[in-house]
Structure formats: structure tokens, C-alpha cells
Design an enzyme around this catalytic site. Structure first.
Site, PDB file in Angstrom:
ATOM      1  N   CYS A   1     129.560  86.333  -6.370  1.00 11.24           N
ATOM      2  CA  CYS A   1     129.796  86.334  -4.917  1.00 11.24           C
ATOM      3  C   CYS A   1     128.608  87.014  -4.231  1.00 11.24           C
ATOM      4  CB  CYS A   1     131.078  87.095  -4.605  1.00 11.24           C
ATOM      5  SG  CYS A   1     131.489  87.109  -2.840  1.00 11.24           S
TER       6      CYS A   1
ATOM      7  N   ASP B   1     128.788  89.055  -1.958  1.00 12.73           N
ATOM      8  CA  ASP B   1     129.216  90.400  -1.551  1.00 12.73           C
ATOM      9  C   ASP B   1     128.193  91.459  -1.990  1.00 12.73           C
ATOM     10  OD1 ASP B   1     130.644  93.006  -1.644  1.00 12.73           O
ATOM     11  OD2 ASP B   1     132.379  91.786  -1.080  1.00 12.73           O
TER      12      ASP B   1
ATOM     13  N   ARG C   1     128.459  94.410  -2.605  1.00 17.15           N
ATOM     14  CA  ARG C   1     128.925  95.436  -3.550  1.00 17.15           C
ATOM     15  C   ARG C   1     128.888  94.978  -5.006  1.00 17.15           C
ATOM     16  NH1 ARG C   1     134.589  95.933  -0.656  1.00 17.15           N
ATOM     17  NH2 ARG C   1     134.209  93.701  -0.706  1.00 17.15           N
TER      18      ARG C   1
ATOM     19  N   HIS D   1     135.249  88.955  -7.883  1.00 16.77           N
ATOM     20  CA  HIS D   1     135.597  90.371  -7.726  1.00 16.77           C
ATOM     21  C   HIS D   1     136.908  90.492  -6.979  1.00 16.77           C
ATOM     22  CE1 HIS D   1     134.396  90.798  -3.390  1.00 16.77           C
ATOM     23  NE2 HIS D   1     133.704  89.736  -3.685  1.00 16.77           N
TER      24      HIS D   1
ATOM     25  N   CYS E   1     138.040  90.050  -2.746  1.00 14.39           N
ATOM     26  CA  CYS E   1     136.981  89.193  -2.193  1.00 14.39           C
ATOM     27  C   CYS E   1     137.375  88.672  -0.800  1.00 14.39           C
ATOM     28  CB  CYS E   1     136.730  88.014  -3.138  1.00 14.39           C
ATOM     29  SG  CYS E   1     135.433  86.900  -2.569  1.00 14.39           S
TER      30      CYS E   1
HETATM   31 CO    CO Z   1     133.500  88.079  -2.490  1.00 15.86          CO
END
Ligand code: CO
Length: 225
Positions: free
Chosen positions: A41, A43, A45, A97, A100
């Protein structure tokens, strides 16, 4: 210069790396030979290298919203093809994750803009497993769908012409499904590692039943989220 600190950090990092490991950049500039491909992803993080302890040159990365592999996405397919055929990676890791945002939007039918069309693919996953998700406690549905999405994207990678052709040629490549906890920094293996297309159906089935295993998703398992 609002970005000065990033460039300064880069200079310090490059200098320190050369001091500690002379020749590091010279050898990397000659070739990359990663053993792993990561489909994750976007993302912020979930940085592939940092959470797996891999150095520059060790993992070939493709990231998008909610780690989706769409059969007609030339970006993802080209990246997989390059990784498998040119770089000859041995492992492809699809990593989702918990928590999400893309999966959450899919679950909630949220309208967020252009990405709605992308997220529709995750809603297809949600609809395919509607019965199991409905039966689960509402607080568990998001993380269950995060896991289901990883498993279904592993299937999509395995169904790509790139993987079918590679396996038909006898190439040894394994496609894995993992999930990362942004709340604890831990990766979990969803036990859907496919190295042989004949085993895909069976591994898919067992991984899906694990998602819906009530013991695995006891409410306390996600208390930290
Ligand atoms: Co995500």
C-alpha cells in the site's frame, strides 16, 4: 527552502554510507539484483525496506492505494513482468496492512474522489465474501477485509500471464501474502505462499477459512488498534 532538511539528510546519509561501506554505491550503480518484489500500500507508515531490514538494491517495489493488482493495470503488470523476467526475483510479497484507509473506504462505501473507481476492486472482494463479513462482529470487519484483500490480490498475481508463463517455463517464483500491523510494527504471514499454480485453489481456500476462523479474530486481538 522548505525541503532543505531532506536534502541535508541525504548528504549526511550518503557520506556516512560511503565511509562505512566503501564501494556501496559504485556496485549498486552497476546493477540491481534483488531477490524480492514487494507489492504494498502507498500508506506512508508501511515502508517496504525499513520494516523488512532490506538495503537499497534488495527489494523491487510497487505500491498503490490498498495494494491492489488489477488484471488490466499496465503499471502493476509491467512492474511484475520486469521483476520476474528481467531481475529474476524469487519471491513476490503482496503486503497489506491493518487499518488500511482504502479498505475502510471500500467497506463504508465512502466517496473520496477518483480513487472510488480503484477502490471498487476492493468492494468486489468485500461482496465476494459478504456472508462471512456479515457474520463477523462489526469491529472485526475492517481487518478481515484487509486480510481478504491481500489473499485475493495474491490470486490476481498468480493469474497474471506473467506468472503463468514464468511457471510454465519452470521458473521458481513464490507469491506470498503478508499483512502488517501499523499499531505494533509486526508482519504476519497469511499462509498463502504459492509456488505452483496447481496448489493455488487449495491455498486460497485454506487462507480464506483462516480469516474467518473465530478464534483467530477474537476481539482482544485488535484491542490495540
Ligand atoms: Co493502506
Amino acid at each position: 527552502m522548505p525541503l532543505r532538511h531532506l536534502l541535508q539528510h541525504n548528504r549526511v546519509w550518503a557520506t556516512q554510507t560511503v565511509r562505512e561501506r566503501p564501494g556501496f554505491f559504485t556496485s549498486l550503480s552497476e546493477q540491481q539484483k534483488p531477490r524480492y518484489m514487494w507489492i504494498g500500500c502507498s500508506d506512508s507508515r508501511v515502508p517496504a525496506n525499513q520494516i523488512t531490514g532490506l538495503e537499497p538494491g534488495e527489494v523491487f517495489v510497487h505500491r498503490n492505494i490498498a495494494n491492489v493488482v488489477v488484471h488490466s493495470d499496465l503499471n502493476a503488470l509491467s512492474t511484475i513482468q520486469y521483476a520476474v523476467d528481467m531481475l529474476e526475483v524469487e519471491h513476490i510479497i503482496v503486503c497489506g496492512h491493518y487499518g488500511c484507509g482504502g479498505v475502510q473506504a471500500a467497506l463504508d462505501n465512502a466517496r473520496i474522489g477518483l480513487a472510488d473507481n480503484w477502490i471498487r476492486h476492493i468492494q468486489d472482494v468485500r461482496d465476494r465474501h459478504a456472508e462471512g463479513l456479515q457474520a463477523a462482529h462489526p469491529s472485526q470487519r475492517l481487518n478481515m477485509l484487509c486480510e481478504l484483500n491481500v489473499i485475493e490480490q495474491v490470486v490476481n498475481v498468480c493469474h497474471s500471464t506473467v506468472m503463468k508463463d514464468a511457471w510454465a517455463r519452470g521458473r521458481v517464483v513464490t507469491v506470498h501474502g503478508w499483512i502488517y500491523g501499523v499499531h505494533d510494527g509486526l508482519l504476519q504471514d497469511l499462509l498463502v505462499s504459492v509456488s505452483n499454480p496447481q496448489r493455488l485453489k487449495e491455498l486460497h481456500h485454506s487462507a480464506i477459512s483462516q480469516v474467518f476462523n473465530p478464534l483467530r479474530h477474537a476481539p482482544q486481538a485488535y484491542a490495540a488498534l
